[in-house]
Motif scaffolding. Sequence first.
Motif, PDB file in Angstrom:
ATOM      1  N   PHE A  86       0.802  -1.269   0.111  1.00  0.00           N
ATOM      2  CA  PHE A  86      -0.024   0.012  -0.103  1.00  0.00           C
ATOM      3  C   PHE A  86       0.862   1.352   0.069  1.00  0.00           C
ATOM      4  O   PHE A  86       0.447   2.430  -0.628  1.00  0.00           O
ATOM      5  N   ASN A 142       0.479   4.792  -2.380  1.00  0.00           N
ATOM      6  CA  ASN A 142       0.584   6.042  -1.751  1.00  0.00           C
ATOM      7  C   ASN A 142       1.630   7.048  -2.589  1.00  0.00           C
ATOM      8  O   ASN A 142       1.479   7.949  -3.015  1.00  0.00           O
ATOM      9  N   ASP A 178      -6.355   6.714  -0.500  1.00  0.00           N
ATOM     10  CA  ASP A 178      -7.786   6.892   0.098  1.00  0.00           C
ATOM     11  C   ASP A 178      -8.957   6.115  -0.515  1.00  0.00           C
ATOM     12  O   ASP A 178      -9.781   5.641  -0.054  1.00  0.00           O
ATOM     13  N   ARG A 234     -11.519  -1.116  11.088  1.00  0.00           N
ATOM     14  CA  ARG A 234     -10.179  -0.626  10.376  1.00  0.00           C
ATOM     15  C   ARG A 234      -9.254  -0.612  11.442  1.00  0.00           C
ATOM     16  O   ARG A 234      -9.430  -0.013  12.469  1.00  0.00           O
TER      17      ARG A 234
HETATM   18  N1  LIG Z   1      -3.824   6.987   1.706  1.00  0.00           N
HETATM   19  C1  LIG Z   1      -3.651   6.815   3.125  1.00  0.00           C
HETATM   20  N2  LIG Z   1      -2.494   6.036   3.388  1.00  0.00           N
HETATM   21  C2  LIG Z   1      -2.440   5.591   4.528  1.00  0.00           C
HETATM   22  C3  LIG Z   1      -3.584   5.730   5.376  1.00  0.00           C
HETATM   23  N3  LIG Z   1      -3.126   5.295   6.842  1.00  0.00           N
HETATM   24  C4  LIG Z   1      -1.782   4.618   6.763  1.00  0.00           C
HETATM   25  N4  LIG Z   1      -1.500   4.960   5.434  1.00  0.00           N
HETATM   26  C5  LIG Z   1      -0.302   4.509   4.800  1.00  0.00           C
HETATM   27  O1  LIG Z   1      -0.378   2.868   4.526  1.00  0.00           O
HETATM   28  C6  LIG Z   1       1.103   2.697   4.373  1.00  0.00           C
HETATM   29  C7  LIG Z   1       1.339   1.326   5.193  1.00  0.00           C
HETATM   30  O2  LIG Z   1       2.639   0.853   4.507  1.00  0.00           O
HETATM   31  P1  LIG Z   1       3.124  -0.450   5.309  1.00  0.00           P
HETATM   32  O3  LIG Z   1       2.841  -0.661   6.440  1.00  0.00           O
HETATM   33  O4  LIG Z   1       4.584  -0.481   4.739  1.00  0.00           O
HETATM   34  O5  LIG Z   1       2.682  -1.490   4.387  1.00  0.00           O
HETATM   35  P2  LIG Z   1       2.476  -1.883   2.889  1.00  0.00           P
HETATM   36  O6  LIG Z   1       3.289  -0.910   1.901  1.00  0.00           O
HETATM   37  O7  LIG Z   1       1.305  -2.275   2.533  1.00  0.00           O
HETATM   38  O8  LIG Z   1       3.193  -3.444   2.891  1.00  0.00           O
HETATM   39  P3  LIG Z   1       2.963  -4.800   2.903  1.00  0.00           P
HETATM   40  O9  LIG Z   1       1.760  -4.711   4.070  1.00  0.00           O
HETATM   41  O10 LIG Z   1       3.973  -5.538   3.498  1.00  0.00           O
HETATM   42  O11 LIG Z   1       2.613  -5.422   1.711  1.00  0.00           O
HETATM   43  C8  LIG Z   1       1.907   3.836   4.810  1.00  0.00           C
HETATM   44  O12 LIG Z   1       2.758   4.374   3.764  1.00  0.00           O
HETATM   45  C9  LIG Z   1       0.836   4.946   5.714  1.00  0.00           C
HETATM   46  O13 LIG Z   1       1.445   6.067   5.334  1.00  0.00           O
HETATM   47  C10 LIG Z   1      -4.889   6.623   4.904  1.00  0.00           C
HETATM   48  O14 LIG Z   1      -5.775   6.558   5.911  1.00  0.00           O
HETATM   49  N5  LIG Z   1      -4.710   7.054   3.829  1.00  0.00           N
END
Ligand SMILES: Nc1nc2c(ncn2[C@@H]2O[C@H](COP(=O)(O)OP(=O)(O)OP(=O)(O)O)[C@@H](O)[C@H]2O)c(=O)[nH]1
Length: 342
Positions: free
Chosen positions: A228, A232, A241, A263
């Motif tokens: 994710f 972003n 989002d 969540r």
């Molecule tokens: N757009 C958005 N991003 C969010 C929100 N909350 C958290 N994030 C982002 O979600 C991301 C989570 O990244 P990681 O925990 O590294 O996980 P990942 O990139 O999905 O990696 P894996 O889970 O290992 O596949 C971070 O970059 C946070 O900034 C939100 O409400 N909106």
Amino acid sequence: MSNSPTLIRIKSALAKSVLPEGPVENGFLVRSVLVMCILGALIIAPFSWLNFYQGRSLIGIASVAVLVVCVLNTVASFRGKYVLWLNLWGAAPALAFSIVFAIEKLGVIGTFWTYMALCTYYLILPLKYAVKAAIVLFVVASVTAFFYVDVKVLVRFMVTSLGCGSFMYFCFREIENQRNLLSTQSLTDPLTGAFNRQSLQDTLAQFAHQQHVNDTTSTLCMFDIDHFKHINDDFGHDVGDKVLKAFSAIITQHMRSDDKLFRVGGEEFLLLMPNTTKTHAASIAECIRETLSSSEIISGHPVTVSVGVAESDKHLSWREWMKNSDDKLYFSKQNGRNQVSM
Ligand SMILES: Nc1nc2c(ncn2[C@@H]2O[C@H](COP(=O)(O)OP(=O)(O)OP(=O)(O)O)[C@@H](O)[C@H]2O)c(=O)[nH]1
């Protein structure tokens, strides 16, 4: 030891009649019942004694019965519990009988107490029961007043008590709407509409307890959108989002009425599936995974999700149960992502 269906029904009926203090209506009722019953007990106790002392043993017994209801209610409220049946079948009828008695003994002056009783119903009963109890009280008090007061007074009494009852209803309905709105805002995530982490602990702790009583099997599915952070970074926070909203909408489409979605982190969601085996839950999680990976939320860039599925076990606390689903999710991530593990 397995529970028979009758035993399960009895236990669940008892569980429903004693509501633990909740964030919305129950907390309010616990507090207002506590105040009303302490006041009631303090007022009624000397009257009970006086009635016995003056030889009115029937009224004395009735007032002691009301006193017992007040004391039981006070004890329950101190323990943070609202006991519906005690108020609905104890306090409410006791108040109605007191009004009949007051009108019979005091005439017009006795009718004045009806307004107090109407207000009390809204303070000790959930709104839907308070309305019904208020209507019954209005009818009972009017019929009694018909025999003991002048017709002109009766008409005025009926009009004013109707007005008082309606006023109380509109006030308490508005208060309830505001409470529900506040509760929704404090318990849900504004972006996705799923329950937030705050409500997770209360729900799972209460659910695990009920499940222990009912001896049933339920399942947790932990979802985590893959890479994710890259979404972003590559497409911007707004698109991130949009993905979160679309994904929670996909889960919601696959949920049954009893399921609950939380969540629990940025891109992490937990689905609670009551009375569901892990095999059945995994098949639903698989449908969710497939729907997400084939959807075109970001054109030309498939979004995938990893899932961990864990069944409840009455020997596990809710934290251990949740950790099991997290461990399975970790396994899905380690195993190449975009898959369901159980
Ligand atoms: N757009 C958005 N991003 C969010 C929100 N909350 C958290 N994030 C982002 O979600 C991301 C989570 O990244 P990681 O925990 O590294 O996980 P990942 O990139 O999905 O990696 P894996 O889970 O290992 O596949 C971070 O970059 C946070 O900034 C939100 O409400 N909106």
